[in-house]
Motif scaffolding. Structure first.
Motif, short mmCIF file in Angstrom:
data_model
loop_
_atom_site.label_atom_id
_atom_site.label_comp_id
_atom_site.label_asym_id
_atom_site.label_seq_id
_atom_site.Cartn_x
_atom_site.Cartn_y
_atom_site.Cartn_z
N UNK A 86 48.16 30.04 -18.73
CA UNK A 86 49.30 29.56 -17.38
C UNK A 86 49.18 30.82 -17.06
N UNK A 87 49.79 32.34 -17.80
CA UNK A 87 48.77 33.91 -16.26
C UNK A 87 48.30 33.88 -16.70
N UNK A 88 47.42 33.97 -16.96
CA UNK A 88 45.58 34.09 -16.60
C UNK A 88 44.72 33.33 -17.22
N UNK A 89 44.56 32.24 -16.07
CA UNK A 89 43.89 31.30 -15.75
C UNK A 89 42.51 31.13 -15.82
N UNK A 90 41.79 33.06 -15.98
CA UNK A 90 40.35 32.84 -16.55
C UNK A 90 40.80 32.75 -17.93
N UNK A 91 41.50 32.35 -18.82
CA UNK A 91 40.46 32.22 -19.95
C UNK A 91 41.34 30.72 -20.39
N UNK A 92 40.13 30.46 -21.69
CA UNK A 92 39.86 29.05 -22.05
C UNK A 92 40.42 28.67 -23.06
N UNK A 93 41.08 27.12 -23.73
CA UNK A 93 41.82 26.88 -24.63
C UNK A 93 40.85 25.96 -24.84
N UNK A 94 40.73 25.31 -26.09
CA UNK A 94 40.32 24.50 -26.75
C UNK A 94 40.51 24.57 -28.07
N UNK A 95 40.62 22.13 -28.81
CA UNK A 95 41.38 22.29 -30.07
C UNK A 95 40.15 22.55 -31.03
N UNK A 96 40.48 24.07 -31.94
CA UNK A 96 39.35 24.00 -33.22
C UNK A 96 39.13 23.27 -33.90
N UNK A 97 40.51 22.45 -34.18
CA UNK A 97 40.25 21.34 -35.11
C UNK A 97 39.30 20.63 -35.24
N UNK A 98 39.04 20.28 -34.12
CA UNK A 98 37.43 19.86 -33.37
C UNK A 98 36.13 20.49 -33.00
N UNK A 99 35.49 20.86 -33.75
CA UNK A 99 34.30 21.37 -34.16
C UNK A 99 34.01 21.27 -33.14
N UNK A 100 33.34 20.00 -32.35
CA UNK A 100 32.36 19.44 -31.11
C UNK A 100 33.32 20.04 -30.31
N UNK A 101 34.90 20.13 -30.04
CA UNK A 101 34.57 19.87 -28.45
C UNK A 101 34.74 21.94 -28.28
N UNK A 102 35.11 22.29 -29.60
CA UNK A 102 35.50 23.91 -29.98
C UNK A 102 34.13 24.84 -29.08
N UNK A 103 32.89 23.96 -29.80
CA UNK A 103 31.98 24.28 -30.01
C UNK A 103 30.92 24.48 -28.47
N UNK A 104 31.39 22.67 -27.60
CA UNK A 104 31.62 22.66 -26.21
C UNK A 104 31.95 23.71 -25.56
N UNK A 105 33.23 23.86 -25.70
CA UNK A 105 34.36 25.01 -25.26
C UNK A 105 33.40 26.42 -25.06
N UNK A 106 33.09 26.96 -26.20
CA UNK A 106 32.72 28.11 -26.54
C UNK A 106 30.92 28.01 -25.22
N UNK A 107 29.99 26.84 -25.61
CA UNK A 107 28.73 26.56 -24.56
C UNK A 107 29.79 27.39 -23.09
N UNK A 108 30.43 26.16 -22.58
CA UNK A 108 31.24 26.15 -21.75
C UNK A 108 30.95 27.63 -21.18
N UNK A 109 32.29 28.87 -21.70
CA UNK A 109 32.11 29.91 -21.43
C UNK A 109 30.91 30.96 -21.56
N UNK A 110 29.96 30.81 -22.35
CA UNK A 110 28.75 31.54 -21.97
C UNK A 110 28.22 30.72 -20.83
#
Length: 400
Positions: A321-345
């Motif tokens: 909330x304070x630092x909007x550059x950070x990204x959040x993901x549900x790491x209990x969902x491997x596919x969704x978290x993998x998508x988030x790391x790909x988006x970050x890259x």
């Protein structure tokens, strides 16, 4: 003049003695230990006298007793025996080391928090406490924890002049039982040790740093890496930390079970220089942790120029909330978290370094010299007689 009289006069001229009470301290490494150590170093540099009272063994190695007393970086350390759970270590000998304190600073909500509040008639010292996430890190025993919080913790909190919360989520929670005595002071971080050292170009390399604890959910992070490696074989994860609930052998088995030997490297108890070299080859930071008291390691990652992708726990949500550059993901969902790391890259790949500059700028706000001053202000208010100005006490503590 006798030596004893001379010592008394010297102590009167020195800064106030702040006795920090914390269940684990140096040489142990971890978020709580790092926060207390950095605060103590700042206080020593500003003329305060500092003592840390802590348990006499590391919870990761309880059979090996550490020295009863030691001085590290000008910090007097006193270690006392304990029994019971590492979450609620029973250590009543703490009362032997408080008599000369000007102020007691208790860290975390555990036995020390309760015992020193209920034993205030014995020691008679003014006290403040830092919550460090309280004990609502997981939903386990949630109903019992809620009852304890609203009864025992509420009563214990009455013994403290101030409850210092290191996150917005902590402040919201503890305001329910301490109201105006709650102060928000977000944790400081050593933003210089890894300053701006991450790779300048985008790389599919991820770093995670922290003790090998079950709550860090390294198993979830490895599941995510398995998905990423199947998509692109140059994804790489460096796991940096020290043994805790999980040891090296267990982690190596987890890596091998997912056939990730080429994509994951394990680094156990390495020094800061080696960590810096690992970060220098990476672009991303990831944490699958189920809970954090604050998220100190994410700030250190930002200071290096790594883009953090963090699990959706309360501390990380507040930080985002304070630092909007950070990204959040549900790491209990491997596919969704993998998508988030790909988006970050991909964000880094398309970036002109402005995102990196935002991360570095946000991290600088957590420099310890700024944070320590906020703690000193709370100390001054606590130690100042009612109706007097705390300014003289601040000056006394700052005099080297």
């Amino acid at each position: 003049m006798t030596s004893a009289v001379a010592d008394i006069q010297a102590n009167k001229q020195a800064g106030p003695l702040i006795v920090h009470v914390v269940r684990q301290f140096l040489p142990n490494k971890g978020g709580l230990e790092d926060v207390v150590a950095n605060l103590c170093r700042q206080l020593v540099s500003r003329g305060y006298r500092v003592r840390v009272v802590t348990c006499n063994s590391l919870f990761s190695d309880p059979g090996r007793h550490l020295p009863e007393s030691e001085t590290i970086d000008g910090i007097e350390i006193v270690r006392i025996p304990w029994s019971g759970s590492s979450r609620y270590p029973l250590a009543p000998k703490v009362f032997r080391h408080l008599a000369d304190a000007d102020l007691i600073h208790v860290h975390a909500i555990d036995f020390f928090f309760d015992a020193l509040a209920w034993g205030k008639l014995l020691h008679g010292r003014p006290m403040v406490a830092t919550t460090h996430g309280g004990f609502f890190h997981t939903q386990k025993y949630a109903a019992i924890k809620k009852v304890w919080f609203n009864t025992a913790t509420r009563l214990s909190a009455l013994g403290y002049a101030s409850l210092i919360c290191c996150s917005q989520s902590d402040a919201r929670l503890f305001s329910q039982i301490a109201d105006s005595r709650v102060h928000l002071i977000e944790n400081g971080a050593d933003v210089s040790k890894f300053s701006n050292c991450a790779a300048l170009e985008a790389r599919r390399r991820v770093v995670t740093i922290g003790r090998f604890s079950i709550n860090k959910r390294l198993d979830h992070l490895l599941d995510v890496m398995k998905v990423l490696a199947a998509r692109h074989d140059d994804w790489h994860l460096d796991i940096v930390g020290a043994e805790s609930d999980l040891d090296r052998a267990t982690m190596e088995k987890e890596i091998a079970a997912r056939n990730l030997a080429r994509n994951v490297a394990l680094h156990v108890s390495i020094d800061e220089g080696s960590i810096r070299n690992i970060i220098a080859r990476a672009s991303l930071f990831a944490s699958a942790s189920e809970y954090e008291g604050f998220g100190l390691v994410a700030i250190e990652a930002m200071s290096a120029g790594l883009l953090p992708v963090l699990n959706v726990n309360e501390a990380y949500k507040a930080m985002a909330e304070t630092h909007p550059a950070l990204m959040l993901a549900d790491f209990a969902d491997p596919e969704a978290a993998a998508d988030a790391l790909t988006e970050a890259f991909e964000r880094l790949e398309a970036d002109d370094l402005s995102l990196r500059q935002e991360l570095l700028r946000d991290a600088r706000a957590y420099a310890w010299n700024e944070v320590a001053q906020r703690y000193m202000d709370v100390y001054a208010e606590t130690l100042t007689p009612r109706g007097k100005s705390p300014q003289l006490l601040r000056q006394r503590g700052q005099a080297a």
